[in-house]
Design a protein around this motif. Sequence first.
Motif, PDB file in Angstrom:
ATOM      1  N   GLU A  16     -38.630 -18.031 -28.907  1.00 26.27           N
ATOM      2  CA  GLU A  16     -37.484 -17.123 -28.779  1.00 26.27           C
ATOM      3  C   GLU A  16     -36.604 -17.518 -27.594  1.00 26.27           C
ATOM      4  O   GLU A  16     -35.366 -17.584 -27.702  1.00 26.27           O
ATOM      5  CB  GLU A  16     -37.986 -15.685 -28.611  1.00 26.27           C
ATOM      6  CG  GLU A  16     -36.891 -14.651 -28.342  1.00 26.27           C
ATOM      7  CD  GLU A  16     -35.960 -14.468 -29.517  1.00 26.27           C
ATOM      8  OE1 GLU A  16     -34.788 -14.103 -29.284  1.00 26.27           O
ATOM      9  OE2 GLU A  16     -36.385 -14.693 -30.662  1.00 26.27           O
ATOM     10  N   ARG A  25     -29.665 -17.429 -37.429  1.00 24.07           N
ATOM     11  CA  ARG A  25     -31.047 -17.171 -37.821  1.00 24.07           C
ATOM     12  C   ARG A  25     -31.172 -16.865 -39.306  1.00 24.07           C
ATOM     13  O   ARG A  25     -32.182 -17.187 -39.930  1.00 24.07           O
ATOM     14  CB  ARG A  25     -31.618 -16.027 -36.985  1.00 24.07           C
ATOM     15  CG  ARG A  25     -31.592 -16.329 -35.495  1.00 24.07           C
ATOM     16  CD  ARG A  25     -32.311 -15.266 -34.694  1.00 24.07           C
ATOM     17  NE  ARG A  25     -32.226 -15.565 -33.261  1.00 24.07           N
ATOM     18  CZ  ARG A  25     -33.178 -15.307 -32.386  1.00 24.07           C
ATOM     19  NH1 ARG A  25     -34.299 -14.735 -32.772  1.00 24.07           N
ATOM     20  NH2 ARG A  25     -33.016 -15.603 -31.107  1.00 24.07           N
ATOM     21  N   LEU A 298     -34.459 -11.115 -38.030  1.00 21.49           N
ATOM     22  CA  LEU A 298     -35.070 -12.295 -37.425  1.00 21.49           C
ATOM     23  C   LEU A 298     -34.835 -12.391 -35.920  1.00 21.49           C
ATOM     24  O   LEU A 298     -35.203 -13.385 -35.303  1.00 21.49           O
ATOM     25  CB  LEU A 298     -34.563 -13.561 -38.122  1.00 21.49           C
ATOM     26  CG  LEU A 298     -35.054 -13.745 -39.555  1.00 21.49           C
ATOM     27  CD1 LEU A 298     -34.455 -14.997 -40.188  1.00 21.49           C
ATOM     28  CD2 LEU A 298     -36.576 -13.812 -39.608  1.00 21.49           C
ATOM     29  N   TRP A 304     -39.284 -14.559 -36.125  1.00 20.02           N
ATOM     30  CA  TRP A 304     -38.469 -15.749 -35.924  1.00 20.02           C
ATOM     31  C   TRP A 304     -39.322 -17.000 -35.718  1.00 20.02           C
ATOM     32  O   TRP A 304     -38.992 -18.082 -36.222  1.00 20.02           O
ATOM     33  CB  TRP A 304     -37.541 -15.536 -34.738  1.00 20.02           C
ATOM     34  CG  TRP A 304     -36.737 -16.733 -34.327  1.00 20.02           C
ATOM     35  CD1 TRP A 304     -36.721 -17.348 -33.112  1.00 20.02           C
ATOM     36  CD2 TRP A 304     -35.799 -17.456 -35.140  1.00 20.02           C
ATOM     37  NE1 TRP A 304     -35.862 -18.407 -33.110  1.00 20.02           N
ATOM     38  CE2 TRP A 304     -35.269 -18.501 -34.341  1.00 20.02           C
ATOM     39  CE3 TRP A 304     -35.370 -17.339 -36.461  1.00 20.02           C
ATOM     40  CZ2 TRP A 304     -34.334 -19.403 -34.827  1.00 20.02           C
ATOM     41  CZ3 TRP A 304     -34.434 -18.243 -36.944  1.00 20.02           C
ATOM     42  CH2 TRP A 304     -33.926 -19.253 -36.125  1.00 20.02           C
TER      43      TRP A 304
END
Length: 405
Positions: A16, A25, A298, A304
């Motif tokens: 992240e 995303r 996400l 993610w």
Amino acid sequence: MSSLATTVRRTARKIESGTPAHRDRAIDGLRALALLAVPTGHWLLGGFTLSSDGALHNASPLGTFGGLAPVSWVLQMLGIFFLVGGYASVLSYRRRKGSTRAWLGGRLARLGRPVLGVTAVWAALLPVLHFGFDVPVDTLRTASTLVIQPLWFVGVYTVVTALTPLCVRAARRLGVWAAAPLLGSVAVVDFLRYGPYADAVPSWLSLLNILPGWLFAYQLGVSWGEGRVTRRQAWWLLIGGAALFAALLLAFGYPASMVGVPGEARTNSHPPSLLVLALAAAQSGAAILLRDRLGRLLKRPALWAPVVVVNLSAMTILCWHQTAMLTAAVPASYLGEVPGLVGAPDSVGWILARLAWMPVFAGLLVLIGRYARGFESPWAGTGPGRRTLAGLLAAGFAVFALGLA
């Protein structure tokens, strides 16, 4: 268990923090979804029978369970893959710093290296398996067919990627309507090969659908990337595609399965029929409409992180997922019939057993991927001699897999 969870959370946070703020995303999420649908579909809908000489042969549960055809509608997500591919290509094309030729060369090299790798490795494996482990030739032909089966997609994707500059010009001039002539072209060929004059039409005519059939969704993606697809047009794609899909199934007798079924005279995907484009249109409309919602979803690191991992291993997944299944099936064939793995896929028990095998296939793919991912990186330390050898091995494998030897 707690230490594993801590490691997973730490990895997710690291991914992240390393994600650029401008990263789209939703596009990566759609690509990951389409990527995972490929091995899932092949693993669920592909089985093996065992002949009296111990050789494996391809089989499919769709031959017995026609009611499973809707599963193929969900798992046939190549329309999404080409849509996202067109969108991403536009962004990359805009950011290019060199010539168009250099840009295309870089894109095509990233596609070609993994294909060359998997085919060269299998070419080297064939004699070892046959002469070293007495694997029947028919089993090797079955395995080779499965390995090369997903690679046609890479070849088609290479061609449509090379057409990106033309697609961009078409999108800027016509917007979403740039894809309409491609749909019309496939419709005309389908009318000729399935209509009242079908008996007079040569079989090779169906090959004319290959390029426009797969370029359709890619062109939609290019138009989307150019900002030429509105939400209203996305709704028309969704509704119109779904209506055309239903009409082709119910009124025009198209096969219900989106993948080939052994024994069936017609297939929708090889080459693509109008039904494939109808599904791609509906999927594309839905993807465009859901983009913002998916992008927000996400932003959660736990969701993610796997998307990033899948995208980083895209070509490895495409090229090696059949090898993962074969890694389990070929040794098992020496034991006779193994539920869900080796044996006719003609019972509910087989389906349940195959579902139990899915995590095993996934684990084998992860293990293989640890070594195979090197083929996705530039072969900086590989000289001309080794590259030539890899090319010759790959060509030999293709000849064997296509039954030309």
